[in-house]
Design an enzyme around this catalytic site. Structure first.
Site, mmCIF file in Angstrom:
data_model
loop_
_atom_site.group_PDB
_atom_site.id
_atom_site.type_symbol
_atom_site.label_atom_id
_atom_site.label_comp_id
_atom_site.label_asym_id
_atom_site.label_seq_id
_atom_site.Cartn_x
_atom_site.Cartn_y
_atom_site.Cartn_z
ATOM 1 N N ASP B 195 -9.142 -3.746 0.961
ATOM 2 C CA ASP B 195 -8.824 -2.395 0.474
ATOM 3 C C ASP B 195 -7.343 -2.254 0.096
ATOM 4 O OD1 ASP B 195 -8.365 0.349 0.235
ATOM 5 O OD2 ASP B 195 -9.111 0.863 2.239
ATOM 6 N N HIS B 368 -6.962 5.159 4.595
ATOM 7 C CA HIS B 368 -6.737 3.785 4.137
ATOM 8 C C HIS B 368 -5.507 3.158 4.784
ATOM 9 C CE1 HIS B 368 -9.785 4.127 0.972
ATOM 10 N NE2 HIS B 368 -9.392 5.384 0.891
#
Lengths: 554, 554
Positions: B195, B368
């Site tokens: 990610d 994130h």
């Protein structure tokens, strides 16, 4: 008669842009600033937005002049249009006056406005406008020669900060003149109008020096060319780059018409100095080794037609990205521009450039005061009344909150909207009315007030396009003379949907046959075509194009 | 034959959204995630965007299944459309499976896709897909039951992190399973897919606990109602609010269809617990004193039809702002939504609410990993090859840079674009081709690939509208049978510009008369009307509407 001062914001409250505020006392009006607003998403096809000056036009004989705080577009951009209808003298700090003259020259032919309207002013010398007297004082902002206004009125002193921050180490060596402000305020301030743009941000705004140091480091360590994108009006940033170029044996070329124009004007007027003559042309830098080149461009907001965006898309005539280039986006995206800026950064990366931007390096600081600076001004001026200006509604509310914390009572703080009329007299202050302040859209070469219906139509067209259905019939309505013609855009690819269109044509003929004997025959089929064809296409495609029946009788 | 593994990102690289990636080995393909992208500015009228799966459709017999990492829209939103054309089993963590079932149920009628496709999976139990074997492992993200994937291939282990951060104090008590990841990686990792969304942000991402503490403080100190806007999928945030309600003697009502649906599903599946039964209906809270009420709504992105925006505009059937309300925007604007969010905040302030949002309070953290967390994963897995996923191009570049800093050699790092085919074999890895990956637009009830010309047309129409010019002539071209009819939208207010339209009509008749004897008569007047009428209107108005001549012969 009660002596009263009217404070009428005509733009800039509840929005960032088109700043304009009128002060009225008996039969004297002065106007502070005349800026544009750049169109937001949803203002489809609009070039820009200016304040509604109908209140001023109705009292044109009372308007003694327009006083300008500084040379940014959101403070001077509407002048060509305002002056066309309201030809009054404009008083502006020298750099702003220069920028206004450039602007008026551009529009001279189309608007017939002469630059003789503009009078440059210096700080510390009061000028009279009827019963008002205005003295400019230095503030620090992201453009040199930014000033606040001390306005003497028969009721007391009004202080307008202009756009400001309190930078003790500005590039041009002219910090906000706090001594002057203290001196002006010593006999009491009736009303403070103060910049609210960053009123929600705690602490202090960083000095332009921080950016200078960062850019200097980038330029000193870059192995190839350095490209710096910023605003065309950020004159201080240009000086920073010129100084860094000189210190590092590089030369600077400016790209983008507005930036080149502004550099030339600022050089001529002495707001930029280039003692070592490092400024050169974009042609010349082609002959220099990469590590001796700096290119400064417009396009920091990802504007589609700007130099940087054309460079990023490989569409610029003179500049293209080479591997080893370092590109610095020396600006923060204005809300609404984030997507454009982000795309530009991605494209520059794709082309092989190293890109530095606000998220990963201190390559920009903004020009507005944060909370601690705003408190300092509130403290120095201790105003009787306070009106936060220059900001969206929440910024104004935030600023009002600060003022209240510092002792201004609630009932003396007015969070106004554009068009509100605040009346201040010896008996107190209150909002007594509202004047027209709706935005005026400019779209095209001529000045047009863009009707809201036109904007609504553009929105409808942008969603699902339109379908024009033409049916030509004999006068009186007995016979259809041709197959219904269908023209469409923005809906579906008609060529690939023959069958759908044929079905629509059959529906139209059915409508004609069914309605033939009705009274109001034409009106009826227009309504029915809208309903039936619209419904059919919606059912088949899920889209709702605008249906426009066109019945021609021959 | 050389044994090779193909890695084919079909979405999510160079953009945030429509995540999808295929792994192919011999005649086995597994697909990771199938998400949507919400339309950006400029994608006029588009409802959403899905990945192009034509590469998969051509190899449908090879696709063993779709494996899902977590239940966010950008990972599961395209499933109804993908499954319609590619009916393969979908394996998803339990909460994601629940969300997918809700979604498939909605589309069941229109798409004919059954929810029997969905198989819930648990972490730690490997499943076989041809020669692939997939084991899910827990990661922490802004939705419970988020997982990464450990994929065994004949060439070695592939680790896909899914969307993750390393939160040691998550709300659901399930932190990222670093032990598992270390254990999985002990025999070497062939490829890491990780990610990249926050790869440009230094340091660590804050824990969801920080938000919990902040919301708890807000709820404990608010004097009136508290309204909290967030994403419908932010299940963890809902638990935080329920807990804070319980601790402060308040009750919670959820507003907004998607939020209500998700709460019910999460309650049923046990991902939300409400031991004290503080959840109630919006009707019921009307009977409670203000200081016992919490309302949680959708609309944190300023979506025009969302509950919060309707509330802010006083257009909601059941809720309106009361003075004394505290509204918390518990989210950060997604790039592109800033203007909408900012308007909503301003309107809430105008209505008298106290508004808390990311700029002035820690009422949101994102889900994130930042740079230090990304480094930890790179360090634990020490992959031979690295492909940064989930991010705009600059995020991928930033992440690649980190990997290189941590020792992965340049030639083993691949910053891919959607559609690139990366081939890994024992001889090394390289990009060997490119497959279709252009965005597929969804617009309307049915699935349509929206042709780019249609989008271009909508853009043109949104700028200056259109003018349809109808002229009806005798077959053969001798005579004009009616005054030219002009229909226009989005251009100017035709009714107020009679004269302009009359001049245009005269121009059209002139064109007819001049062209009458030419060959290709009809084509000629179509071209000339475009030129002449377009030029005339441009000169008169500065606007450039699309000119559409329509010559009808009867």
């Amino acid at each position: 008669m009660i002596e009263s001062l009217k404070v009428i914001p005509l733009g800039g409250l509840g929005e960032i842009g088109k700043n304009m505020l009128a002060l009225e006392y008996h039969d004297d009006i002065i106007v502070i600033d005349a800026g544009v607003l750049f169109p937001e998403e949803g203002m489809l096809g609009v070039d820009f937005v200016i304040p509604d000056i109908s209140y001023l036009l109705e009292r044109a004989h009372m308007v003694r002049g327009i006083v300008i705080t500084h040379g940014h577009e959101d403070h001077i951009g509407a002048l060509p249009y305002v002056l066309r209808d309201l030809p009054v003298p404009v008083y502006a700090p020298r750099l702003a006056a220069g920028l206004i003259e450039v602007k008026l020259k551009e529009h001279r032919r189309s608007l017939g406005v002469d630059r003789d309207f503009v009078k440059p002013v210096d700080p510390g010398i009061p000028l009279n406008f009827g019963q008002f007297s205005v003295e400019w004082f230095r503030v620090c902002h992201s453009i040199p020669d930014a000033m606040g206004l001390a306005i003497n009125t028969p009721l007391g002193l009004v202080i307008h900060t202009g756009d400001f921050k309190i930078d003790y180490t500005p590039v041009d060596g002219n910090p906000t003149d706090l001594n002057k402000l203290a001196d002006l305020s010593k006999d009491g301030v009736l009303l403070l109008l103060s910049d609210s743009t960053y009123a929600e941000v705690p602490g202090y705004t960083k000095s332009e020096k921080v950016v200078g140091d960062a850019l200097e480091r980038v330029i000193a360590t870059a192995e190839g060319r350095v490209m710096i994108a910023s605003f065309a009006s950020l004159i201080s940033r240009m000086q920073v780059v010129i100084d860094a170029a000189q210190a590092n044996g590089r030369r600077v070329a400016f790209v983008g018409r507005s930036m080149v124009d502004n550099v030339n004007m600022a050089l001529k007027m002495g707001y930029i100095s280039d003692p070592a003559r490092v400024i050169t042309t974009i042609k010349e830098v082609g002959n220099l080794p990469a590590n001796e080149v700096i290119i400064m461009t417009t396009g920091s907001q990802g504007e589609p037609t700007s130099a940087l965006v054309r460079i990023a898309n490989d569409e610029h005539r003179e500049v293209s990205i080479m591997s080893g280039d370092t590109v610095v986006i020396s600006a923060t995206p204005i809300p609404g521009n984030e997507t454009l800026v982000s795309k530009t950064i991605d494209n520059l990366f794709r082309k092989g450039a190293q890109v530095l931007y606000d998220k990963i390096a201190t390559v920009h600081v903004h020009g507005h005061a944060s909370q601690e600076e705003l408190k300092l001004i509130l403290n120095l001026t201790s105003p009787r009344y306070f009106v936060p200006v220059h900001g969206q509604h929440r910024h104004l509310k935030s600023h009002a909150h600060l003022a209240n914390d510092l002792g201004t009572p609630h009932q003396n703080i007015f969070v106004l909207e554009d068009g509100d009329v605040l009346e201040i007299s010896h008996n107190g202050a209150s909002v007594v009315g509202h004047v027209p302040s709706g935005p005026i859209y400019l779209d095209g070469r001529r000045i047009w007030g863009l009707e809201n219906t036109v904007l609504d139509e553009r929105r409808a067209l942008s969603r699902d396009g339109f379908v024009v259905v033409n049916i030509t019939i004999e006068k009186g309505g007995a016979t259809v003379l041709s197959t219904p013609e269908i023209v469409s855009m923005g809906f579906i690819d008609i060529d690939e949907n023959d069958e759908l269109m044929n079905e629509a044509r059959i529906l139209i003929l059915d409508i004609f046959n069914e309605s033939q004997n009705e009274t109001d025959f034409v009106d009826n089929i227009v309504t029915k075509i809208k309903e039936v064809v619209g419904g059919f296409l919606r059912k088949e495609t899920g889209r709702r194009p605008v249906i426009i029946p066109m019945v021609v009788e021959v």
